[in-house]
Design an enzyme around this catalytic site. Structure first.
Site, short mmCIF file in Angstrom:
data_model
loop_
_atom_site.label_atom_id
_atom_site.label_comp_id
_atom_site.label_asym_id
_atom_site.label_seq_id
_atom_site.Cartn_x
_atom_site.Cartn_y
_atom_site.Cartn_z
N ASP A 115 -4.39 46.04 63.20
CA ASP A 115 -3.61 46.23 64.42
C ASP A 115 -2.43 47.17 64.19
OD1 ASP A 115 -2.68 45.59 67.13
OD2 ASP A 115 -1.12 44.43 66.12
N ILE A 168 -3.07 41.36 58.74
CA ILE A 168 -3.59 42.72 58.58
C ILE A 168 -4.54 43.08 59.71
CG2 ILE A 168 -4.94 44.26 57.08
CD1 ILE A 168 -2.22 43.56 55.96
N GLU A 169 -5.28 42.10 60.20
CA GLU A 169 -6.29 42.38 61.22
C GLU A 169 -5.70 42.32 62.63
OE1 GLU A 169 -10.25 40.71 60.21
OE2 GLU A 169 -9.29 40.00 58.37
N HIS A 170 -5.84 41.21 63.34
CA HIS A 170 -5.33 41.14 64.72
C HIS A 170 -3.82 40.92 64.78
CE1 HIS A 170 -9.13 40.80 67.29
NE2 HIS A 170 -9.54 41.06 66.06
#
Length: 340
Positions: free
Chosen positions: A98, A141-143
């Site tokens: 993101d 790290i992702e959403h």
């Protein structure tokens, strides 16, 4: 009368001819034996009793799957890494997060057929697709959603979701768990039928002769030890590099220790979840670190590292041809972003 007898004779001759042709092409002893062997190790999708998901939950899940509001800065959705226009993957080695400039550290697997798997993620830390959905959403790290309440409050401000959650879950309405259940309901619809399914159901003509040769080589080489069942994998852990260090063949930039990173058990080093092979033709790059782009090379590496067999170039190419019979695309409706 003579004309009737002549017509009957012609009918019998044509029927016998068609019967003989079918016996030679589709029902030879060798062909029957191969299908019998294949049916021992693999099962078609039709063999799985799948409960029909609630249509309201599926509709809600599809919206959530495509909604960038499920990420902290609003830059990515589930579909960003698991693009349904490209068979549930983004075809990148590591998926961007993101926050600009951030990337995950393992290759994003496809969401197609994921509901058939016994475990989720490369380290198997989740069991169901519903449980899996929570991982990326709350991953920094992702959403990059900080906590469950942040997402719930964000969704409660959207009139569309007030309506969709109520239709799907009644008075419970908008909760984090219901969001996960809805995403899972949608993902459970992403299981299109392949030609190999038709073959396993008895249609000998569903595979070409080369694909059948590849299937035979796949079985004889021992690939079925890990890649079997309906999902062609996804049911167990296996050490990547049974006979050699995997990174010497994949040229991986980083040596991932696999399951060991969770268990801290020396016996778990380099163990990863066995991926399913459905749609493997389209879900490159391969392996946990996306280190190999070419399917032929990936098969060569697997044969050497996991089976210690010495297959010819033709046998490798035949196996690749067989693997392509596992390809199947989801319906166009699933690929249509509801926000566009």
């Amino acid at each position: 009368m003579k004309r009737v007898l002549l017509l009957l004779s012609l009918f019998v001759i044509i029927s016998c001819k068609n019967k003989n042709e079918n016996t030679e092409t589709d029902f030879s002893d060798e062909g029957y034996e191969l299908l019998t062997d294949a049916s021992i190790y693999f099962q078609p999708l039709s063999s799985v009793e799948m409960e029909e998901p609630d249509s309201n939950a599926v509709k809600l899940g599809k919206h959530l799957f495509y909604d960038t509001r499920l990420s902290g800065e609003g830059n990515i959705s589930c579909n960003s890494c698991h693009n349904l226009n490209t068979y549930g993957v983004d075809n990148q080695q590591f998926s961007p997060g993101d926050v600009e400039g951030t990337f995950g550290n393992r290759n994003s697997p496809t969401v197609l057929y994921a509901a058939l798997h016994k475990m989720q993620f490369w380290d198997g830390r989740a069991q169901t697709v519903e449980e899996q959905a929570a991982g990326p959403i709350l991953n920094p790290i992702e959403h990059n959603i900080k906590e469950e309440e942040q997402l719930v409050n964000r969704l409660k401000e959207v009139e569309l979701y007030q309506d969709l959650f109520t239709k799907a879950y009644g008075e419970e309405g908008i909760t984090f768990e219901n969001a996960l259940k809805a995403i899972g309901a949608f993902e459970r619809t992403l299981m299109p039928k392949s030609r190999f399914d038709s073959y396993l159901e008895g249609d000998h003509s569903a595979l070409t002769e080369r694909e059948k040769s590849g299937l035979k080589s796949f079985i004889n080489a021992g690939c079925i030890t890990c890649h079997s069942g309906v999902a062609m994998g996804g049911q167990m852990f296996q050490k990547f590099g049974l006979y050699e260090d995997y990174w010497k063949y994949t040229e991986s930039e980083t040596v991932d220790l696999g399951l060991y990173e969770i268990s801290q058990d020396e016996m778990d080093k380099y163990f990863f979840k066995v991926p399913g092979l459905r749609n493997i033709e389209h879900t490159y790059p391969y392996f946990h670190d996306g280190s190999v782009e070419d399917l032929n090379k990936a098969v060569e590496i697997m044969v050497e590292l996991q089976t210690a067999n010495d297959l010819s170039e033709t046998e490798i190419e035949d196996i690749v041809a067989f693997l392509k019979s596992l390809s199947a695309d989801v319906r166009d409706e699933a690929k249509q972003n509801p926000f566009e």
